[in-house]
Design a protein around this motif. Structure first.
Motif, PDB file in Angstrom:
ATOM      1  N   THR A   6       0.817  -1.224   0.000  1.00 38.92           N
ATOM      2  CA  THR A   6       0.000   0.000   0.000  1.00 38.92           C
ATOM      3  C   THR A   6       0.847   1.269   0.000  1.00 38.92           C
ATOM      4  N   LEU A   7       1.975   1.257   0.712  1.00 38.26           N
ATOM      5  CA  LEU A   7       2.769   2.480   0.859  1.00 38.26           C
ATOM      6  C   LEU A   7       3.125   3.154  -0.473  1.00 38.26           C
ATOM      7  N   PRO A   8       3.665   2.430  -1.474  1.00 38.73           N
ATOM      8  CA  PRO A   8       3.997   3.095  -2.740  1.00 38.73           C
ATOM      9  C   PRO A   8       2.765   3.684  -3.434  1.00 38.73           C
ATOM     10  N   GLN A   9       1.633   2.982  -3.318  1.00 43.27           N
ATOM     11  CA  GLN A   9       0.398   3.479  -3.932  1.00 43.27           C
ATOM     12  C   GLN A   9      -0.064   4.779  -3.262  1.00 43.27           C
ATOM     13  N   ALA A  10       0.046   4.824  -1.928  1.00 39.68           N
ATOM     14  CA  ALA A  10      -0.374   6.008  -1.185  1.00 39.68           C
ATOM     15  C   ALA A  10       0.479   7.217  -1.558  1.00 39.68           C
ATOM     16  N   VAL A  11       1.797   7.028  -1.591  1.00 37.83           N
ATOM     17  CA  VAL A  11       2.707   8.135  -1.927  1.00 37.83           C
ATOM     18  C   VAL A  11       2.466   8.609  -3.365  1.00 37.83           C
ATOM     19  N   ALA A  12       2.296   7.657  -4.287  1.00 35.76           N
ATOM     20  CA  ALA A  12       2.061   8.009  -5.697  1.00 35.76           C
ATOM     21  C   ALA A  12       0.761   8.787  -5.878  1.00 35.76           C
ATOM     22  N   ALA A  13      -0.244   8.471  -5.055  1.00 33.63           N
ATOM     23  CA  ALA A  13      -1.561   9.102  -5.218  1.00 33.63           C
ATOM     24  C   ALA A  13      -1.625  10.531  -4.674  1.00 33.63           C
ATOM     25  N   VAL A  26      10.994  12.473  -2.637  1.00 33.72           N
ATOM     26  CA  VAL A  26       9.597  12.503  -3.071  1.00 33.72           C
ATOM     27  C   VAL A  26       8.708  13.108  -1.980  1.00 33.72           C
ATOM     28  N   VAL A  27       9.101  12.891  -0.719  1.00 37.08           N
ATOM     29  CA  VAL A  27       8.304  13.376   0.415  1.00 37.08           C
ATOM     30  C   VAL A  27       9.215  14.039   1.436  1.00 37.08           C
ATOM     31  N   LYS A  28       8.594  14.754   2.367  1.00 43.63           N
ATOM     32  CA  LYS A  28       9.358  15.216   3.536  1.00 43.63           C
ATOM     33  C   LYS A  28       8.683  14.684   4.792  1.00 43.63           C
ATOM     34  N   LEU A  29       9.497  14.385   5.802  1.00 42.98           N
ATOM     35  CA  LEU A  29       8.978  13.872   7.064  1.00 42.98           C
ATOM     36  C   LEU A  29       8.382  15.033   7.856  1.00 42.98           C
ATOM     37  N   VAL A  30       7.109  14.915   8.209  1.00 45.60           N
ATOM     38  CA  VAL A  30       6.460  15.972   9.001  1.00 45.60           C
ATOM     39  C   VAL A  30       6.914  15.862  10.455  1.00 45.60           C
ATOM     40  N   ASN A  31       7.057  14.632  10.940  1.00 46.48           N
ATOM     41  CA  ASN A  31       7.598  14.415  12.294  1.00 46.48           C
ATOM     42  C   ASN A  31       8.709  13.376  12.209  1.00 46.48           C
ATOM     43  N   LYS A  32       9.907  13.752  12.635  1.00 47.98           N
ATOM     44  CA  LYS A  32      11.043  12.824  12.541  1.00 47.98           C
ATOM     45  C   LYS A  32      10.887  11.647  13.500  1.00 47.98           C
ATOM     46  N   LYS A  33      10.298  11.923  14.665  1.00 48.36           N
ATOM     47  CA  LYS A  33      10.016  10.856  15.620  1.00 48.36           C
ATOM     48  C   LYS A  33       8.503  10.618  15.628  1.00 48.36           C
ATOM     49  N   PRO A  34       8.073   9.380  15.872  1.00 46.73           N
ATOM     50  CA  PRO A  34       6.630   9.117  15.848  1.00 46.73           C
ATOM     51  C   PRO A  34       5.895   9.848  16.975  1.00 46.73           C
ATOM     52  N   LEU A  35       4.669  10.267  16.691  1.00 51.57           N
ATOM     53  CA  LEU A  35       3.808  10.854  17.715  1.00 51.57           C
ATOM     54  C   LEU A  35       3.146   9.718  18.485  1.00 51.57           C
ATOM     55  N   THR A  36       2.969   9.895  19.786  1.00 54.19           N
ATOM     56  CA  THR A  36       2.346   8.863  20.624  1.00 54.19           C
ATOM     57  C   THR A  36       1.182   9.471  21.411  1.00 54.19           C
ATOM     58  N   ARG A  92      -1.665   2.933  24.096  1.00 55.84           N
ATOM     59  CA  ARG A  92      -0.314   3.000  24.669  1.00 55.84           C
ATOM     60  C   ARG A  92       0.768   2.669  23.638  1.00 55.84           C
ATOM     61  N   SER A  93       0.504   1.678  22.781  1.00 54.84           N
ATOM     62  CA  SER A  93       1.545   1.244  21.832  1.00 54.84           C
ATOM     63  C   SER A  93       1.424   1.902  20.455  1.00 54.84           C
ATOM     64  N   ALA A  94       0.479   2.836  20.309  1.00 55.65           N
ATOM     65  CA  ALA A  94       0.263   3.462  18.990  1.00 55.65           C
ATOM     66  C   ALA A  94       1.381   4.445  18.639  1.00 55.65           C
ATOM     67  N   LYS A  95       1.844   4.367  17.381  1.00 60.29           N
ATOM     68  CA  LYS A  95       2.853   5.318  16.879  1.00 60.29           C
ATOM     69  C   LYS A  95       2.339   5.905  15.573  1.00 60.29           C
ATOM     70  N   LEU A  96       2.385   7.217  15.469  1.00 59.33           N
ATOM     71  CA  LEU A  96       1.895   7.908  14.271  1.00 59.33           C
ATOM     72  C   LEU A  96       3.054   8.547  13.517  1.00 59.33           C
ATOM     73  N   ARG A  97       3.182   8.210  12.247  1.00 57.26           N
ATOM     74  CA  ARG A  97       4.190   8.830  11.378  1.00 57.26           C
ATOM     75  C   ARG A  97       3.470   9.532  10.231  1.00 57.26           C
ATOM     76  N   VAL A  98       3.975  10.735   9.888  1.00 57.47           N
ATOM     77  CA  VAL A  98       3.305  11.571   8.881  1.00 57.47           C
ATOM     78  C   VAL A  98       4.327  12.073   7.879  1.00 57.47           C
ATOM     79  N   ILE A  99       3.950  12.011   6.587  1.00 62.28           N
ATOM     80  CA  ILE A  99       4.796  12.594   5.533  1.00 62.28           C
ATOM     81  C   ILE A  99       3.966  13.547   4.679  1.00 62.28           C
ATOM     82  N   GLU A 100       4.666  14.449   4.001  1.00 65.59           N
ATOM     83  CA  GLU A 100       4.016  15.373   3.070  1.00 65.59           C
ATOM     84  C   GLU A 100       4.688  15.223   1.703  1.00 65.59           C
ATOM     85  N   LYS A 101       3.885  15.121   0.656  1.00 63.55           N
ATOM     86  CA  LYS A 101       4.424  14.988  -0.707  1.00 63.55           C
ATOM     87  C   LYS A 101       5.036  16.306  -1.138  1.00 63.55           C
ATOM     88  N   ILE A 102       6.220  16.237  -1.732  1.00 61.50           N
ATOM     89  CA  ILE A 102       6.912  17.453  -2.169  1.00 61.50           C
ATOM     90  C   ILE A 102       6.350  17.886  -3.514  1.00 61.50           C
TER      91      ILE A 102
END
Length: 304
Positions: free
Chosen positions: A217-224, A271-281, A294-304
């Motif tokens: 899914t990841l490549p499809q999400a970034v491409a879209a 292709v993208v930039k990291l919105v948060n270098k460390k995961p949000l919890t 408790r174990s959730a980690k959120l990572r966010v990117i923005e398409k350039i």
């Protein structure tokens, strides 16, 4: 009161939904994140919601009924993202969220077999597309294969002992029978994590081929994503998080050959930039309200 999904505010803040935007919730669940996105992109933002679980989809349809004209809900996996976008003639999207793993709703329903806390059939399938249930795996796989699954997907050091106990106690038909076999091999000690936790996680991942689904899914999400569009992914264990982290990091780097060397077949800019270098919890307050966060980690990117 409707249950709020994990990291709800953080997801809305990360995606920054706006009027007229097009958004995807690839793991719709009960529709909590989707509702927040639709609320934030009023009056004309659109949302595509995907889930393989027919029960989740039925619930989400009720939750999202007030936004009926702005939603497209499909019973499908997020690995079909490109196909679903093509069907809608959406050439790009402004944001996508994936909340990986099983949902609270699935854990709470004993009949689904996800929880070792309740007795139920050994199923663990997210949807009808899964090729085999947990019951088939525990009763037909060889001991070595079972040990490999438990070690690889559950990261359990007792994997061999547990696999041996499972084979010794076959056939196993219910979650309670599986828990009893695991406890023979790896007895419970005080308040430590229940010895069945990692085996149940491993079986669920194997049944639903979850890690491969993320990788596809990841490549499809970034491409879209359009330029400036964002992808936000919540993961609950280290294996998924590692896949997301490494893919995001790789996509955020320029691929350039050094002078007089050809290390890469193709060069490209990031292709993208990291919105948060460390995961949000999750905050302490959210963890108190919902221990699963408790174990959730959120990572966010923005398409350039």
């Amino acid at each position: 009161m409707q249950h709020k999904p994990v990291l709800y505010q953080e997801i809305i803040h990360a995606l920054q939904p706006r009027n007229g935007g097009r958004y995807v919730d690839g793991t719709l669940g009960a529709g909590g994140h989707a509702r927040g996105i639709l609320e934030a992109c009023t009056p004309d933002g659109l949302l595509l919601g995907l889930d393989v679980d027919p029960q989740a989809l039925a619930l989400a349809r009720e939750t999202l009924a007030p936004y009926e004209g702005r939603i497209h809900l499909v019973q499908a996996s997020h690995i079909t993202l490109s196909q679903q976008l093509a069907a809608l003639k959406w050439d790009s999207i402004d944001g996508i969220v994936l909340d990986l793993g099983a949902s609270s709703m699935q854990f709470d329903n004993a009949e689904r077999g996800f929880s070792f806390m309740q007795d139920g059939p050994l199923d663990m399938r997210f949807g009808v597309n899964a090729t085999m249930s947990a019951e088939e795996i525990v009763n037909t796989f060889e001991e070595r294969e079972l040990a490999d699954i438990i070690f690889r997907y559950g990261e359990d050091r007792d994997s061999r002992k547990i696999a041996k106990a499972i084979v010794r106690n076959r056939p196993l038909r219910t979650t309670r029978e599986l828990v009893a076999a695991i406890e023979q091999a790896s007895p419970r000690h005080g308040d430590r994590v229940h010895p069945a936790t990692q085996t149940f996680q491993a079986l669920r991942i194997a049944v639903n081929d979850e890690l491969a689904a993320v990788e596809k899914t990841l490549p499809q999400a970034v491409a879209a994503l359009r330029s400036g569009g964002r992808c936000a992914i919540i993961s609950f264990h280290s294996l998924e998080d590692r896949i997301v982290k490494e893919y995001f990091r790789e996509q955020s780097k320029d691929i350039v050959n050094p002078p007089y060397e050809r290390l890469y077949e193709e060069e490209r800019k990031a292709v993208v930039k990291l919105v948060n270098k460390k995961p949000l919890t999750a905050s302490e307050e959210e963890i108190k309200d919902n221990p699963r966060s408790r174990s959730a980690k959120l990572r966010v990117i923005e398409k350039i």
